[in-house]
Write a protein that holds these residues in place. Sequence first.
Motif, PDB file in Angstrom:
ATOM      1  N   THR A 214       0.846  -1.196   0.000  1.00 44.56           N
ATOM      2  CA  THR A 214       0.000   0.000   0.000  1.00 44.56           C
ATOM      3  C   THR A 214       0.875   1.238   0.000  1.00 44.56           C
ATOM      4  O   THR A 214       1.750   1.386   0.860  1.00 44.56           O
ATOM      5  N   VAL A 215       0.633   2.135  -0.942  1.00 45.98           N
ATOM      6  CA  VAL A 215       1.422   3.358  -1.038  1.00 45.98           C
ATOM      7  C   VAL A 215       0.998   4.317   0.068  1.00 45.98           C
ATOM      8  O   VAL A 215      -0.196   4.582   0.263  1.00 45.98           O
ATOM      9  N   ALA A 216       1.961   4.843   0.816  1.00 51.12           N
ATOM     10  CA  ALA A 216       1.698   5.770   1.911  1.00 51.12           C
ATOM     11  C   ALA A 216       1.344   7.154   1.372  1.00 51.12           C
ATOM     12  O   ALA A 216       1.589   7.460   0.195  1.00 51.12           O
ATOM     13  N   PRO A 217       0.793   8.019   2.221  1.00 49.77           N
ATOM     14  CA  PRO A 217       0.410   9.361   1.755  1.00 49.77           C
ATOM     15  C   PRO A 217       1.580  10.188   1.240  1.00 49.77           C
ATOM     16  O   PRO A 217       1.401  11.037   0.371  1.00 49.77           O
ATOM     17  N   ASP A 218       2.776   9.985   1.804  1.00 52.07           N
ATOM     18  CA  ASP A 218       3.953  10.699   1.325  1.00 52.07           C
ATOM     19  C   ASP A 218       5.175   9.812   1.541  1.00 52.07           C
ATOM     20  O   ASP A 218       5.071   8.708   2.056  1.00 52.07           O
ATOM     21  N   ALA A 219       6.334  10.293   1.104  1.00 57.88           N
ATOM     22  CA  ALA A 219       7.537   9.466   1.124  1.00 57.88           C
ATOM     23  C   ALA A 219       8.256   9.571   2.463  1.00 57.88           C
ATOM     24  O   ALA A 219       9.461   9.826   2.529  1.00 57.88           O
ATOM     25  N   CYS A 220       7.519   9.366   3.545  1.00 57.28           N
ATOM     26  CA  CYS A 220       8.065   9.399   4.908  1.00 57.28           C
ATOM     27  C   CYS A 220       7.559   8.171   5.649  1.00 57.28           C
ATOM     28  O   CYS A 220       6.467   7.673   5.363  1.00 57.28           O
ATOM     29  N   ALA A 221       8.329   7.722   6.628  1.00 56.08           N
ATOM     30  CA  ALA A 221       7.873   6.594   7.444  1.00 56.08           C
ATOM     31  C   ALA A 221       8.539   6.623   8.800  1.00 56.08           C
ATOM     32  O   ALA A 221       9.708   7.000   8.932  1.00 56.08           O
ATOM     33  N   ALA A 222       7.778   6.210   9.809  1.00 52.21           N
ATOM     34  CA  ALA A 222       8.322   5.918  11.136  1.00 52.21           C
ATOM     35  C   ALA A 222       7.926   4.476  11.434  1.00 52.21           C
ATOM     36  O   ALA A 222       8.256   3.584  10.660  1.00 52.21           O
ATOM     37  N   ASN A 223       7.168   4.222  12.508  1.00 52.50           N
ATOM     38  CA  ASN A 223       6.884   2.842  12.888  1.00 52.50           C
ATOM     39  C   ASN A 223       5.409   2.564  13.081  1.00 52.50           C
ATOM     40  O   ASN A 223       5.010   1.927  14.055  1.00 52.50           O
ATOM     41  N   HIS A 224       4.603   3.050  12.159  1.00 50.04           N
ATOM     42  CA  HIS A 224       3.205   2.642  12.102  1.00 50.04           C
ATOM     43  C   HIS A 224       2.761   2.677  10.648  1.00 50.04           C
ATOM     44  O   HIS A 224       3.383   3.316   9.804  1.00 50.04           O
ATOM     45  N   GLN A 225       1.687   1.953  10.386  1.00 50.95           N
ATOM     46  CA  GLN A 225       1.113   1.911   9.044  1.00 50.95           C
ATOM     47  C   GLN A 225      -0.300   2.467   9.011  1.00 50.95           C
ATOM     48  O   GLN A 225      -0.693   3.112   8.045  1.00 50.95           O
ATOM     49  N   HIS A 226      -1.041   2.210  10.056  1.00 47.75           N
ATOM     50  CA  HIS A 226      -2.442   2.614  10.101  1.00 47.75           C
ATOM     51  C   HIS A 226      -2.707   3.402  11.383  1.00 47.75           C
ATOM     52  O   HIS A 226      -2.029   3.232  12.386  1.00 47.75           O
ATOM     53  N   LEU A 227      -3.697   4.230  11.344  1.00 46.43           N
ATOM     54  CA  LEU A 227      -4.150   4.962  12.522  1.00 46.43           C
ATOM     55  C   LEU A 227      -5.448   4.347  13.032  1.00 46.43           C
ATOM     56  O   LEU A 227      -6.200   3.762  12.258  1.00 46.43           O
ATOM     57  N   PRO A 228      -5.774   4.459  14.314  1.00 40.33           N
ATOM     58  CA  PRO A 228      -4.987   5.171  15.335  1.00 40.33           C
ATOM     59  C   PRO A 228      -3.834   4.330  15.859  1.00 40.33           C
ATOM     60  O   PRO A 228      -3.869   3.103  15.824  1.00 40.33           O
ATOM     61  N   VAL A 229      -2.792   5.004  16.353  1.00 40.84           N
ATOM     62  CA  VAL A 229      -1.697   4.370  17.063  1.00 40.84           C
ATOM     63  C   VAL A 229      -2.065   4.325  18.544  1.00 40.84           C
ATOM     64  O   VAL A 229      -2.555   5.320  19.090  1.00 40.84           O
ATOM     65  N   THR A 230      -1.877   3.193  19.186  1.00 37.63           N
ATOM     66  CA  THR A 230      -2.258   3.090  20.593  1.00 37.63           C
ATOM     67  C   THR A 230      -1.368   3.986  21.455  1.00 37.63           C
ATOM     68  O   THR A 230      -0.226   4.302  21.092  1.00 37.63           O
ATOM     69  N   ASP A 231      -1.889   4.365  22.609  1.00 35.81           N
ATOM     70  CA  ASP A 231      -1.107   5.182  23.534  1.00 35.81           C
ATOM     71  C   ASP A 231       0.170   4.459  23.966  1.00 35.81           C
ATOM     72  O   ASP A 231       1.228   5.083  24.108  1.00 35.81           O
ATOM     73  N   GLU A 232       0.076   3.145  24.163  1.00 38.99           N
ATOM     74  CA  GLU A 232       1.240   2.374  24.593  1.00 38.99           C
ATOM     75  C   GLU A 232       2.328   2.385  23.518  1.00 38.99           C
ATOM     76  O   GLU A 232       3.518   2.544  23.828  1.00 38.99           O
ATOM     77  N   GLN A 233       1.920   2.216  22.262  1.00 37.87           N
ATOM     78  CA  GLN A 233       2.904   2.217  21.181  1.00 37.87           C
ATOM     79  C   GLN A 233       3.536   3.594  21.020  1.00 37.87           C
ATOM     80  O   GLN A 233       4.752   3.714  20.820  1.00 37.87           O
ATOM     81  N   GLU A 234       2.727   4.629  21.128  1.00 37.50           N
ATOM     82  CA  GLU A 234       3.267   5.980  20.986  1.00 37.50           C
ATOM     83  C   GLU A 234       4.223   6.297  22.130  1.00 37.50           C
ATOM     84  O   GLU A 234       5.278   6.914  21.920  1.00 37.50           O
ATOM     85  N   GLN A 235       3.901   5.870  23.331  1.00 34.65           N
ATOM     86  CA  GLN A 235       4.776   6.123  24.466  1.00 34.65           C
ATOM     87  C   GLN A 235       6.104   5.403  24.291  1.00 34.65           C
ATOM     88  O   GLN A 235       7.171   5.936  24.623  1.00 34.65           O
ATOM     89  N   ALA A 236       6.063   4.173  23.751  1.00 36.85           N
ATOM     90  CA  ALA A 236       7.287   3.380  23.599  1.00 36.85           C
ATOM     91  C   ALA A 236       8.142   3.850  22.434  1.00 36.85           C
ATOM     92  O   ALA A 236       9.373   3.898  22.537  1.00 36.85           O
ATOM     93  N   LEU A 237       7.498   4.207  21.315  1.00 33.98           N
ATOM     94  CA  LEU A 237       8.251   4.459  20.089  1.00 33.98           C
ATOM     95  C   LEU A 237       8.225   5.905  19.613  1.00 33.98           C
ATOM     96  O   LEU A 237       9.040   6.287  18.772  1.00 33.98           O
ATOM     97  N   ARG A 238       7.272   6.704  20.100  1.00 34.60           N
ATOM     98  CA  ARG A 238       7.115   8.094  19.627  1.00 34.60           C
ATOM     99  C   ARG A 238       7.008   8.147  18.104  1.00 34.60           C
ATOM    100  O   ARG A 238       7.542   9.037  17.461  1.00 34.60           O
TER     101      ARG A 238
END
Length: 314
Positions: A214-238
């Motif tokens: 699946t092509v992302a909205p732009d040519a950037c990436a961190a460590n998620h593919q879909h939203l929402p990102v859980t609070d636990e994942q965001e706290q661990a990985l930002r």
Amino acid sequence: MRQQHKTFQAIEVGDGSDGRWAAHARSLWQEMEGLLTEEGRTPQGADRLRALFRAHMPELVSVLDRLADQLDRPQAEAFLTHAALRPFSPACTQIGQNGTLLRNYDLRPEQCEGTIVSSCFLRPVIGMQDMLWGLLDGMNDAGLAISLTWGGRSAYGRGFAILILVRYLLETCDTVDEAVDRLRSLPVAVPQNLTLVDPVKAMTVFVGPDMSPTVAPDACAANHQHLPVTDEQEQALRTQERLRAIRGAGADVAAMLKPPLYRPADQQGSRTLYTAHYRPIEGRVTYYWPDESWQQSFGHFTSGSRTVTLGRAD
């Protein structure tokens, strides 16, 4: 930020037949072979892995045979298929922009091979090697560059480690469009994000064992593919914080060497290990750390090693 040191090395291995690649691989074999799953440790499993590799990456079969013969270790061929490796989850950030690829690679220092390799298995390729011949990021002589990040989900399926797919795409493709088209027929074991750059296009693609590329909205990436990102994942990985930061900064090396993109050691010991800035049109890459840099290119590749400081003093 507590300082830590890590040694990176740069080696030329040619087509893998003259012993240089094998000497390096044998020095790592004892720690690598433990990453092979039970499937790869039986004759029947090894046969299945080779058949999977042959079906999906036929162009690399002769290279696989060459390297396995050179390595000359039990289960070497099964390991080198990268179809039965224990999964790992690096937390990275990357962006493709204006013909360049910029990325931070984050992991525990002892889990990163740290080898910059210039090879000519099928064509000239330079990249940061891991798992003996896979690539965390790299470029080829056609001006194509690719890097990976973990997709942030725990799905797992039958397929290849993303490292060998980055190698395969760089060995066989000239453009982003060609690489993305080829991705559609390649099974991947865990969710990953690939950012690809050529002289005219930049793109991020989400892949995984449970989804079509699946092509992302732009040519950037961190460590998620879909939203929402859980609070636990965001706290661990930002991951959302880092994605916002890199979108705002663009392909800016200085921003990559500062928080939040440059990450100190977390509770598991993962941290930013290097920043890579690929300029594939020029055939050039520069690796950065807070206090130094190391440039390599197709025209001037320098073998050797460097021990670098990770992070800054408090």
